[in-house]
Design an enzyme around this catalytic site. Structure first.
Site, PDB file in Angstrom:
ATOM      1  N   HIS A 189       0.808  -0.402   8.444  1.00 55.24           N
ATOM      2  CA  HIS A 189       0.109  -1.401   8.627  1.00 55.24           C
ATOM      3  C   HIS A 189      -1.310  -1.376   8.438  1.00 55.24           C
ATOM      4  CE1 HIS A 189      -0.690  -4.947  11.457  1.00 55.24           C
ATOM      5  NE2 HIS A 189      -1.989  -4.400  11.794  1.00 55.24           N
ATOM      6  N   GLU A 190      -1.933  -0.193   8.815  1.00 56.53           N
ATOM      7  CA  GLU A 190      -3.105   0.186   8.600  1.00 56.53           C
ATOM      8  C   GLU A 190      -3.749   0.222   7.244  1.00 56.53           C
ATOM      9  OE1 GLU A 190      -5.595   0.050  11.184  1.00 56.53           O
ATOM     10  OE2 GLU A 190      -3.837  -0.689  12.252  1.00 56.53           O
ATOM     11  N   HIS A 229      -4.220  -3.169   5.693  1.00 56.25           N
ATOM     12  CA  HIS A 229      -5.713  -3.593   5.897  1.00 56.25           C
ATOM     13  C   HIS A 229      -6.506  -3.178   4.811  1.00 56.25           C
ATOM     14  CE1 HIS A 229      -5.203  -5.852   9.526  1.00 56.25           C
ATOM     15  NE2 HIS A 229      -4.639  -4.905  10.332  1.00 56.25           N
ATOM     16  N   GLU A 242      -3.700 -10.051  10.162  1.00 55.72           N
ATOM     17  CA  GLU A 242      -2.594  -9.419  10.927  1.00 55.72           C
ATOM     18  C   GLU A 242      -1.217  -9.531  10.278  1.00 55.72           C
ATOM     19  OE1 GLU A 242      -2.760  -6.809  13.304  1.00 55.72           O
ATOM     20  OE2 GLU A 242      -4.691  -7.006  12.600  1.00 55.72           O
TER      21      GLU A 242
END
Length: 248
Positions: free
Chosen positions: A144-145, A148, A178
């Site tokens: 997920h990070e 980004h 998100e």
């Protein structure tokens, strides 16, 4: 680290110009196709270089306090998992293969993790130990990070702010950002050989952890029934990738 990153931008005396439309990543199996608008006067390389300075400052402070973890079981797990995810990043943007990726673990009760511009990853041990994360759940967090960073959401946020100073006040990522990070992170995990269903158990754990005083990670990554529903809907799209992937 975010404050020192913003301070670096201010000290550099950057003048922010007009925006230009860009496609930071390919859509992947999850179909993230949103076109983004970035300041033409602030390149990705400039943002990456300035964030790298802030990252090194954070590592230096952690090292001086004796909390930069290079050898524990947690550190070894995170490094191995991150390496598998990083190997899949070029599937979304080929230039990520040339990024100066770095992975570090900091001993702290903080329930947090991040991947800044240019592939600078930090995971705090509290997130792993207090939530008793499995390898696949760690992959869901780190994926997920990484998403980004691949989507350059930090640079995009600066482009939407009136000034860099205002950007410092807009800490949470947008709902759209998100969702993109959730979907791309899900695919990265699947391609790396980690069960994408772990994203559901991860966010359930995060949601439970937020019932009292919300951890910092939850302040910028709000869990919700709609988020989990979106992940559940996307899992069938990436399950064939997981089934075909080499497993850890």
């Amino acid at each position: 680290m975010r404050k020192s990153f913003v301070a670096s931008l201010l000290s550099a005396g950057i003048v922010l110009g007009g925006c230009q439309a860009v496609n930071t990543t390919s859509g992947g199996a999850v179909g993230v196709e949103r076109q983004q608008y970035m300041f033409s006067m602030l390149s990705a390389d400039e943002v990456n270089q300035m964030y790298a300075q802030s990252y090194q400052q954070t590592l230096g402070e952690a090292s001086s306090k004796g909390v930069l973890d290079k050898s524990s079981a947690d550190a070894k797990r995170v490094q191995a998992i991150a390496n598998r995810l990083i190997a899949q990043a070029p599937k979304f943007r080929p230039d990520a293969a040339q990024w100066d990726w770095q992975v570090n673990v900091i001993k702290s009760d903080e329930l947090n993790a991040n991947c800044g511009p240019g592939g600078k990853i930090i995971v705090y041990t509290g997130l792993i130990d207090q939530l008793k994360l499995t390898d696949a759940e760690i992959a869901a967090v780190v994926g997920h990070e990484i998403a980004h960073a691949l989507r350059e959401h930090s640079r995009e946020a600066m482009s939407k702010a009136d000034t860099v100073v205002n950007y410092a006040m807009t800490l949470p990522n947008s709902r759209a950002n998100e969702n993109e990070a959730d979907l791309i992170g899900l695919e990265l995990s699947a391609r790396a050989g980690y069960d994408p269903n772990a994203a559901i158990t991860l966010w359930n754990k995060m949601s439970k952890a937020s019932e009292g005083a919300p951890p910092e990670f939850m302040s910028t990554h709000p869990a919700s029934s709609s988020r989990i529903a979106s992940l559940q809907a996307a899992i069938p799209k990436v399950m064939p990738l997981y089934q075909a992937a080499a497993k850890p």
